[in-house]
Design an enzyme around this catalytic site. Structure first.
Site, PDB file in Angstrom:
ATOM      1  N   HIS A  60      38.387  31.602  41.662  1.00 56.20           N
ATOM      2  CA  HIS A  60      39.723  32.186  41.688  1.00 56.20           C
ATOM      3  C   HIS A  60      40.301  32.325  43.093  1.00 56.20           C
ATOM      4  O   HIS A  60      39.575  32.453  44.061  1.00 56.20           O
ATOM      5  CB  HIS A  60      39.692  33.598  41.082  1.00 56.20           C
ATOM      6  CG  HIS A  60      39.179  33.651  39.703  1.00 56.20           C
ATOM      7  ND1 HIS A  60      38.398  34.692  39.244  1.00 56.20           N
ATOM      8  CD2 HIS A  60      39.315  32.812  38.651  1.00 56.20           C
ATOM      9  CE1 HIS A  60      38.083  34.493  37.974  1.00 56.20           C
ATOM     10  NE2 HIS A  60      38.624  33.354  37.599  1.00 56.20           N
ATOM     11  N   LYS A 113      38.583  39.116  50.538  1.00 56.54           N
ATOM     12  CA  LYS A 113      37.734  39.964  49.692  1.00 56.54           C
ATOM     13  C   LYS A 113      36.440  40.302  50.420  1.00 56.54           C
ATOM     14  O   LYS A 113      35.899  39.470  51.155  1.00 56.54           O
ATOM     15  CB  LYS A 113      37.376  39.232  48.392  1.00 56.54           C
ATOM     16  CG  LYS A 113      38.551  38.918  47.503  1.00 56.54           C
ATOM     17  CD  LYS A 113      38.110  38.138  46.273  1.00 56.54           C
ATOM     18  CE  LYS A 113      39.292  37.788  45.398  1.00 56.54           C
ATOM     19  NZ  LYS A 113      38.881  36.939  44.254  1.00 56.54           N
ATOM     20  N   ASP A 134      39.402  30.341  32.853  1.00 55.53           N
ATOM     21  CA  ASP A 134      38.523  29.674  33.810  1.00 55.53           C
ATOM     22  C   ASP A 134      38.136  28.270  33.345  1.00 55.53           C
ATOM     23  O   ASP A 134      37.898  27.385  34.167  1.00 55.53           O
ATOM     24  CB  ASP A 134      37.258  30.505  34.073  1.00 55.53           C
ATOM     25  CG  ASP A 134      37.528  31.711  34.967  1.00 55.53           C
ATOM     26  OD1 ASP A 134      38.652  31.825  35.508  1.00 55.53           O
ATOM     27  OD2 ASP A 134      36.610  32.543  35.119  1.00 55.53           O
ATOM     28  N   TYR A 145      34.320  44.537  44.448  1.00 58.13           N
ATOM     29  CA  TYR A 145      34.959  43.901  45.590  1.00 58.13           C
ATOM     30  C   TYR A 145      36.227  44.622  46.008  1.00 58.13           C
ATOM     31  O   TYR A 145      36.922  45.219  45.202  1.00 58.13           O
ATOM     32  CB  TYR A 145      35.226  42.419  45.355  1.00 58.13           C
ATOM     33  CG  TYR A 145      36.011  42.035  44.134  1.00 58.13           C
ATOM     34  CD1 TYR A 145      37.335  41.633  44.250  1.00 58.13           C
ATOM     35  CD2 TYR A 145      35.425  42.038  42.871  1.00 58.13           C
ATOM     36  CE1 TYR A 145      38.062  41.240  43.142  1.00 58.13           C
ATOM     37  CE2 TYR A 145      36.141  41.645  41.759  1.00 58.13           C
ATOM     38  CZ  TYR A 145      37.461  41.255  41.898  1.00 58.13           C
ATOM     39  OH  TYR A 145      38.171  40.867  40.791  1.00 58.13           O
TER      40      TYR A 145
END
Length: 187
Positions: A62, A72, A170, A132
């Protein structure tokens, strides 16, 4: 905190100092001052996320398109994952290459992924809790991805990607060769 540079500029592995005694352990999982010093710039994290997954789940690869791109700082607090960052910065000497790191509750390592990378992970344990921090808010209209099953990326996911449990979304991401990156490489 120990900072380990990877083969791709800007992607860093962070190893916290862990203090153990008869009661258990303690470690500082995040210090803005130390983190900003390590990455060489001010990163303002604005959102924390957490997911729980079972063995064989793969999430990713992603990213969010500019102007909603995200850096991130990721870690696995329960279980183990293989965490992967793929360079999508057009003009980068490492475009299309990846960094793969096992993150687990045992090693307590973290991975910093700057903007311009696709990110994903494969669950290696029965259960994994993944956390995250992001430096930009989630924007559904800016979602993007690269196929986690793209063999041209050369990623050894340590799970069978053909049998992996993926979200419907996905499963529809394009291969890298069929993708036009919205990210530019900045020196």
């Amino acid at each position: 905190m120990e900072i380990i540079k990877t083969d791709i500029d800007g992607v860093l592995i962070l190893k916290p100092r862990v203090f153990t005694d008869s009661r258990g352990y303690f470690f500082e999982s995040y210090s803005k001052r130390e983190f900003d010093e390590a990455v060489g710039r001010d990163i303002n994290f604005v959102q924390d996320n957490e997911s729980r997954s079972t063995r064989g789940v793969m999430r990713g690869l992603h990213f969010q398109r500019p102007p909603f791109a995200q850096s991130k700082l990721v870690r696995c607090t329960c279980g183990a994952v293989l965490d992967v960052a793929v360079d999508l910065r057009v003009g980068s000497p490492t475009y299309g290459r990846h960094v793969a790191v096992e993150l687990s509750e045992d090693n307590r390592h973290m991975l910093f992924i700057p903007r311009g990378f696709a990110h994903g992970f494969a669950v290696l344990s029965d259960i994994a809790v993944f956390q995250y921090k992001c430096d930009n808010y989630y924007a559904p209209q800016a979602e993007g991805g690269i196929s986690i099953r793209d063999t041209s990326l050369g990623i050894d996911w340590r799970v069978d990607a053909a049998e992996a449990i993926l979200s419907e979304n996905d499963g529809r991401h394009p291969l890298l060769k069929d993708f036009e990156s919205p990210f530019d490489y900045e020196l």
